[in-house]
Motif scaffolding. Structure first.
Motif, PDB file in Angstrom:
ATOM      1  N   ILE A 421      32.563  48.011  48.638  1.00  0.00           N
ATOM      2  CA  ILE A 421      32.763  47.183  50.028  1.00  0.00           C
ATOM      3  C   ILE A 421      31.460  46.894  50.482  1.00  0.00           C
ATOM      4  O   ILE A 421      31.129  45.802  51.036  1.00  0.00           O
ATOM      5  CB  ILE A 421      33.728  47.936  50.903  1.00  0.00           C
ATOM      6  N   GLU A 422      30.555  47.754  50.507  1.00  0.00           N
ATOM      7  CA  GLU A 422      29.239  47.938  51.075  1.00  0.00           C
ATOM      8  C   GLU A 422      28.178  47.082  50.257  1.00  0.00           C
ATOM      9  O   GLU A 422      27.361  46.502  50.890  1.00  0.00           O
ATOM     10  CB  GLU A 422      28.632  49.297  51.252  1.00  0.00           C
ATOM     11  N   ASN A 423      28.359  47.192  49.020  1.00  0.00           N
ATOM     12  CA  ASN A 423      27.086  46.781  48.091  1.00  0.00           C
ATOM     13  C   ASN A 423      27.596  45.636  47.053  1.00  0.00           C
ATOM     14  O   ASN A 423      26.748  44.899  46.453  1.00  0.00           O
ATOM     15  CB  ASN A 423      26.287  47.821  47.277  1.00  0.00           C
ATOM     16  N   GLY A 424      28.951  45.572  46.747  1.00  0.00           N
ATOM     17  CA  GLY A 424      29.321  44.776  45.641  1.00  0.00           C
ATOM     18  C   GLY A 424      29.127  45.348  44.527  1.00  0.00           C
ATOM     19  O   GLY A 424      28.287  46.419  44.112  1.00  0.00           O
ATOM     20  N   LEU A 425      29.569  44.743  43.361  1.00  0.00           N
ATOM     21  CA  LEU A 425      29.306  45.182  41.997  1.00  0.00           C
ATOM     22  C   LEU A 425      29.353  46.720  41.718  1.00  0.00           C
ATOM     23  O   LEU A 425      28.353  47.252  41.079  1.00  0.00           O
ATOM     24  CB  LEU A 425      27.919  44.597  41.658  1.00  0.00           C
ATOM     25  N   SER A 426      30.364  47.419  42.037  1.00  0.00           N
ATOM     26  CA  SER A 426      30.221  49.078  41.743  1.00  0.00           C
ATOM     27  C   SER A 426      31.748  49.114  41.167  1.00  0.00           C
ATOM     28  O   SER A 426      32.965  48.732  41.661  1.00  0.00           O
ATOM     29  CB  SER A 426      30.655  49.594  43.399  1.00  0.00           C
ATOM     30  N   ARG A 427      31.766  49.611  39.995  1.00  0.00           N
ATOM     31  CA  ARG A 427      32.829  49.721  39.103  1.00  0.00           C
ATOM     32  C   ARG A 427      32.956  51.094  38.518  1.00  0.00           C
ATOM     33  O   ARG A 427      32.141  51.714  38.179  1.00  0.00           O
ATOM     34  CB  ARG A 427      32.659  48.761  37.888  1.00  0.00           C
ATOM     35  N   LEU A 428      34.353  51.567  38.011  1.00  0.00           N
ATOM     36  CA  LEU A 428      34.812  52.541  37.456  1.00  0.00           C
ATOM     37  C   LEU A 428      34.470  52.298  35.714  1.00  0.00           C
ATOM     38  O   LEU A 428      35.033  51.130  35.316  1.00  0.00           O
ATOM     39  CB  LEU A 428      36.070  52.891  37.587  1.00  0.00           C
ATOM     40  N   VAL A 429      33.934  53.182  35.119  1.00  0.00           N
ATOM     41  CA  VAL A 429      33.545  52.981  33.532  1.00  0.00           C
ATOM     42  C   VAL A 429      34.102  54.415  32.997  1.00  0.00           C
ATOM     43  O   VAL A 429      33.738  55.317  33.440  1.00  0.00           O
ATOM     44  CB  VAL A 429      32.356  52.613  33.372  1.00  0.00           C
ATOM     45  N   ALA A 430      34.621  54.232  31.789  1.00  0.00           N
ATOM     46  CA  ALA A 430      35.004  55.686  31.035  1.00  0.00           C
ATOM     47  C   ALA A 430      34.769  55.510  29.674  1.00  0.00           C
ATOM     48  O   ALA A 430      34.567  54.347  28.997  1.00  0.00           O
ATOM     49  CB  ALA A 430      36.561  55.659  31.363  1.00  0.00           C
ATOM     50  N   GLY A 431      34.424  56.692  29.161  1.00  0.00           N
ATOM     51  CA  GLY A 431      34.442  56.908  27.506  1.00  0.00           C
ATOM     52  C   GLY A 431      35.919  56.431  27.203  1.00  0.00           C
ATOM     53  O   GLY A 431      36.951  56.666  27.773  1.00  0.00           O
ATOM     54  N   TYR A 432      36.106  56.256  25.685  1.00  0.00           N
ATOM     55  CA  TYR A 432      37.203  55.745  25.237  1.00  0.00           C
ATOM     56  C   TYR A 432      37.981  56.894  24.731  1.00  0.00           C
ATOM     57  O   TYR A 432      38.399  57.232  23.668  1.00  0.00           O
ATOM     58  CB  TYR A 432      36.795  54.924  24.020  1.00  0.00           C
ATOM     59  N   SER A 433      38.622  57.792  25.697  1.00  0.00           N
ATOM     60  CA  SER A 433      39.162  58.854  25.784  1.00  0.00           C
ATOM     61  C   SER A 433      40.845  58.681  25.765  1.00  0.00           C
ATOM     62  O   SER A 433      41.434  59.719  25.826  1.00  0.00           O
ATOM     63  CB  SER A 433      38.729  59.897  26.431  1.00  0.00           C
ATOM     64  N   TRP A 434      41.095  57.358  26.042  1.00  0.00           N
ATOM     65  CA  TRP A 434      42.696  57.039  26.144  1.00  0.00           C
ATOM     66  C   TRP A 434      42.944  55.684  25.405  1.00  0.00           C
ATOM     67  O   TRP A 434      42.231  55.043  25.280  1.00  0.00           O
ATOM     68  CB  TRP A 434      42.942  56.965  27.846  1.00  0.00           C
ATOM     69  N   TRP A 465      34.305  41.110  32.435  1.00  0.00           N
ATOM     70  CA  TRP A 465      35.136  41.766  33.281  1.00  0.00           C
ATOM     71  C   TRP A 465      34.489  42.231  34.568  1.00  0.00           C
ATOM     72  O   TRP A 465      35.237  42.357  35.470  1.00  0.00           O
ATOM     73  CB  TRP A 465      35.661  43.336  32.466  1.00  0.00           C
ATOM     74  N   VAL A 466      33.140  42.628  34.477  1.00  0.00           N
ATOM     75  CA  VAL A 466      32.224  43.022  35.446  1.00  0.00           C
ATOM     76  C   VAL A 466      32.553  42.176  36.771  1.00  0.00           C
ATOM     77  O   VAL A 466      32.940  42.667  37.947  1.00  0.00           O
ATOM     78  CB  VAL A 466      31.220  43.169  35.451  1.00  0.00           C
ATOM     79  N   ASN A 467      32.777  40.884  36.708  1.00  0.00           N
ATOM     80  CA  ASN A 467      32.901  39.878  37.751  1.00  0.00           C
ATOM     81  C   ASN A 467      34.452  39.257  37.751  1.00  0.00           C
ATOM     82  O   ASN A 467      34.606  38.624  38.683  1.00  0.00           O
ATOM     83  CB  ASN A 467      31.966  38.501  37.275  1.00  0.00           C
ATOM     84  N   SER A 468      35.277  39.988  37.221  1.00  0.00           N
ATOM     85  CA  SER A 468      36.611  39.573  37.029  1.00  0.00           C
ATOM     86  C   SER A 468      37.381  40.083  38.481  1.00  0.00           C
ATOM     87  O   SER A 468      36.938  41.273  39.000  1.00  0.00           O
ATOM     88  CB  SER A 468      37.537  39.779  36.004  1.00  0.00           C
ATOM     89  N   GLU A 469      38.273  39.373  39.082  1.00  0.00           N
ATOM     90  CA  GLU A 469      39.065  39.785  40.195  1.00  0.00           C
ATOM     91  C   GLU A 469      39.703  41.190  40.106  1.00  0.00           C
ATOM     92  O   GLU A 469      39.691  41.947  41.104  1.00  0.00           O
ATOM     93  CB  GLU A 469      40.184  38.869  40.524  1.00  0.00           C
ATOM     94  N   ASN A 470      40.313  41.562  39.108  1.00  0.00           N
ATOM     95  CA  ASN A 470      41.131  42.873  38.996  1.00  0.00           C
ATOM     96  C   ASN A 470      40.282  44.257  38.490  1.00  0.00           C
ATOM     97  O   ASN A 470      40.469  45.320  38.656  1.00  0.00           O
ATOM     98  CB  ASN A 470      42.035  42.630  37.592  1.00  0.00           C
ATOM     99  N   SER A 471      38.815  43.839  38.413  1.00  0.00           N
ATOM    100  CA  SER A 471      37.844  45.007  38.001  1.00  0.00           C
ATOM    101  C   SER A 471      37.762  45.920  38.918  1.00  0.00           C
ATOM    102  O   SER A 471      37.486  47.113  38.649  1.00  0.00           O
ATOM    103  CB  SER A 471      36.617  44.474  37.597  1.00  0.00           C
ATOM    104  N   ARG A 472      38.156  45.499  40.312  1.00  0.00           N
ATOM    105  CA  ARG A 472      37.882  46.635  41.320  1.00  0.00           C
ATOM    106  C   ARG A 472      38.985  47.771  41.233  1.00  0.00           C
ATOM    107  O   ARG A 472      38.846  48.741  41.567  1.00  0.00           O
ATOM    108  CB  ARG A 472      37.979  46.131  42.581  1.00  0.00           C
TER     109      ARG A 472
END
Length: 730
Positions: A421-434, A465-472
């Motif tokens: 909300i404050e800066n934009g372009l902040s996303r969750l990323v994970a290792g392929y553990s699921w 994906w980073v810029n897609s609507e659902n990425s948040r």
């Protein structure tokens, strides 16, 4: 006495009448430095320049066969302008007009100023921001500066000021492109060293006419650089070039960038298999460590074999690196062995063999440009993952960069959303553990990851994906983030990675790693470990401003906690002292609804309530108030125990909004009897020309599935009172 404006922007027709118009401007007659923009709103092309002799410069442009096709000129002048200031403003206008995407610039991309001068930050940046706002009002610019800063078009624009190291690398590349004794150039550099920027810069450089260059920025190397450019243009007057990008997601992004740059087009950005369609004078390979070999290719096996057949290469022994070498006269590889992440990547040994070839030249980039943590942060991450830190090493601390360890998955999710909300372009990323369950057509499950009763979903698209609507609302992986910049990255270390306290080393649990093509055919556990550590290091270097970390495995979390500062969950309530309070000017009341005995209107009459500071972004209003929201029923938006600001409800639609409501029959276990904060949804019953509520649903927005809708019908609706509409978490 009225103060003169900081600057003026005057618009003129760009034709023969301009000469007489300029004679009436004292800035022109007195040879003041000015900045100007030539433009044509029909073809959407523009040119930005600066000069101390606007009269002579405009005459020169009118005689130019390219620039004289533009139809208008905006002349920007100011009493505060000096030569350093106009060079800086010109440079910023070029960068931001290019990043804005509305106009294609016909400027060359060499010689953008980036030097310090008196009051550059204190005065002239504010002047530039005001100029930009003015240009938006007259239609030259479209987007605000903060929006452009986060755009791919700005980040990957060729209109960049190169560092000394990048300039040196560029000179090496140019010399070797002219030297027939070299066929391959390898530019080695870790994450954040600006490899992609240099690749795009070079592409634009070789597709721009000489007269549009400004060579002054190259200082002592100016003459040498000019000579090299001229020689390259003689050797490659119309170069056949390709930018090969192995990762499809990042390739799609760069295609969009090239589409918006004058002289370039999206067809210049290709995948490795497309190299078979033609031979090229120059091929630039970005992220060349992700070129593939014939291992674990899945559906790509057939396409790979077809290319090998067309190129008369043995499909069992060759790889995409061989394709590039065969189809190019000269090839430039931007390479980082530490970003190789799976067995299908071309082996390090193949690149080592290429390095030893007498036809290969090698250059190195060491300084990093993405992370505000600098080289110290990059080194710290490397030592952390290689277990080279010990108890004598201090916990990471930087005034410029946030590295924080979280104990709660909810907290990291909420903090990443706040940063977005404050800066934009902040996303969750994970290792392929699921496993990726939701991408299956017959899947009835709407989540892939479950941690602490919080359910999350993998990325719903592989493309941009980073810029897609659902990425948040989703979790990305290495394949959707490699090559991209984020402002903040929230990283989930999964169950495939742990820490052995007896050996003090990180270990991999292969059965918990679900990237099938990422582990199939691997026999040596250390090889898999190297790939997985490369993945985590790569995503830990995505964030420009900060990296937030959550670790599933307790042993690994304990190890990280020795070196990464922990997130502080307790927040002090910013209550103002009595002598600081100016009611509804610098402060708003904060009410304790938990102790409310009557209805909300009675609570508002209390004269001894506490006061909290009004956020600077909000105008003072008697309609604003605050209260504490307790519990997890809204933790997708509002973290537990948050102080939130509301605006008194005075009428209008409430549907889809988060509201604070009062109802005598509501028994909210989190918030207390009589009050709740939920998302408001209503169904209306329309009879003739009037309507009435049929049902009102108060929906929780929680990661925890134990919370259910509160549905009110018939007589229950009469007792419902909307107190306020949610504004923000304070």
């Amino acid at each position: 006495m009225n103060q003169p404006p900081l600057f003026t922007i005057k618009k003129f027709d760009f034709d023969s009448t301009l000469v007489n118009e300029l004679n009436n401007l004292h800035y022109v007659k007195d040879l003041w430095p000015v900045v100007y923009i030539l433009s044509d709103g029909n073809v959407m092309e523009a040119y930005v320049g600066e000069t101390t002799d606007a009269y002579a410069r405009m005459i020169s442009h009118l005689r130019n066969n390219i620039k004289n096709k533009l139809v208008g000129v905006h002349l920007i002048s100011s009493e505060k302008f000096n030569k350093s200031a106009t060079l800086d403003i010109e440079s910023n206008l070029i960068k931001y007009i290019s990043g804005d995407g509305q106009y294609k610039l016909i400027n060359g991309n060499v010689g953008l100023a980036n030097h310090n001068y008196y009051q550059k930050k204190e005065v002239y940046w504010d002047i530039f921001k005001s100029i930009w706002d003015n240009l938006r009002s007259v239609g030259i610019a479209k987007h605000p500066i903060d929006y452009i800063n986060n755009s791919d078009l700005f980040k990957y624009s060729p209109y960049k000021t190169l560092s000394f190291e990048q300039k040196s690398g560029l000179l090496v590349i140019m010399k070797n492109l002219l030297d027939n004794n070299y066929k391959s150039i390898i530019i080695e550099g870790g994450a954040c060293t600006g490899k992609t920027i240099l690749a795009i810069f070079l592409f634009k450089l070789l597709n721009t006419t000489n007269e549009d260059f400004n060579f002054e920025e190259f200082g002592n190397d100016e003459f040498e650089f000019m000579e090299l450019v001229f020689e390259l243009k003689k050797k490659y007057p119309n170069p056949k070039m390709a930018l090969v990008v192995p990762m499809s997601s990042f390739r799609t992004t760069l295609k969009k960038v090239f589409k918006n740059i004058k002289g370039l087009n999206s067809n210049m950005v290709i995948g490795p298999a497309e190299i078979v369609k033609d031979t090229f004078d120059i091929v630039i390979v970005d992220e060349s460590h992700r070129l593939r070999r014939r291992v674990n290719l899945g559906a790509y096996f057939r396409a790979s074999d077809i290319v090998c057949e067309k190129l008369n290469l043995d499909k069992y022994t060759c790889n995409e690196l061989d394709w590039i070498m065969k189809q190019s006269e000269s090839a430039i590889y931007f390479y980082d062995e530490n970003q190789s992440i799976k067995p299908s990547d071309v082996k390090k040994e193949d690149f080592d063999k290429l390095k030893r070839n007498s036809l290969t030249k090698i250059e190195y980039l060491k300084s990093q440009f993405r992370s505000k943590g600098g080289n110290d942060y990059v080194k710290y991450v490397d030592n952390l993952l290689k277990c080279n830190l010990n108890n004598s090493d201090v916990i990471f601390n930087s005034k410029e960069y946030e590295l924080i360890l979280f104990d709660s998955i909810e907290d990291i999710i909420n903090e990443i959303k706040s940063r977005d909300i404050e800066n934009g372009l902040s996303r969750l990323v994970a290792g392929y553990s699921w496993p990726w369950i939701t991408n299956k057509k017959d899947s009835k499950q709407d989540y892939d990851i479950e941690i602490e009763n919080v359910r999350l979903k993998w990325n719903s698209t592989n493309i941009d994906w980073v810029n897609s609507e659902n990425s948040r609302e989703e979790v990305g992986c290495i394949h959707t983030t490699q090559g991209y910049d984020l402002n903040y990255t929230g990283i989930i270390f999964g169950n495939e990675i742990t820490f052995d306290k007896t050996t003090n080393q990180i270990k991999i649990i292969k059965e918990n790693y679900f990237d099938v093509n990422g582990k199939q055919s691997i026999v040596d556990p250390e090889e898999l470990k190297d790939f997985i550590l490369n993945i985590y290091k790569t995503i830990m270097l995505r964030g420009i401003k900060g990296t937030y970390v959550y670790v599933c495995d307790k042993n690994l979390r304990d190890y990280f906690s020795q070196f990464i500062p922990k997130f502080k969950t307790e927040k002090e309530t910013p209550i103002l002292q009595e002598d600081e309070v100016i009611p509804y000017v610098n402060s708003i009341p904060i009410y304790d609804l938990k102790v409310a005995a009557g209805n909300f209107s009675e609570l508002q009459t209390i004269t001894d309530c506490q006061w909290i500071a009004l956020p600077k972004a909000y105008k003072p209003s008697h309609d604003l108030f605050a209260c504490k929201v307790i519990g997890k029923s809204m933790n997708k938006i509002i973290p537990n125990d948050s102080i939130c600001m509301f605006r008194k409800y005075t009428g209008g639609s409430r549907d889809g909004k988060i509201v604070l409501v009062e109802h005598t029959n509501i028994q909210d276990p989190d918030f207390g009897s009589g009050y709740t904060v939920k998302e408001y949804r209503s169904k209306k019953n329309i009879i003739n020309e009037s309507w009435a509520h049929d049902t009102i649903t108060l929906k929780p927005l929680s990661h925890d599935t134990k919370y259910y809708d509160i549905e009110l019908v018939e007589n229950e609706l009469e007792s419902l009172k909307v107190i306020g509409v949610f504004e923000c978490v304070l």
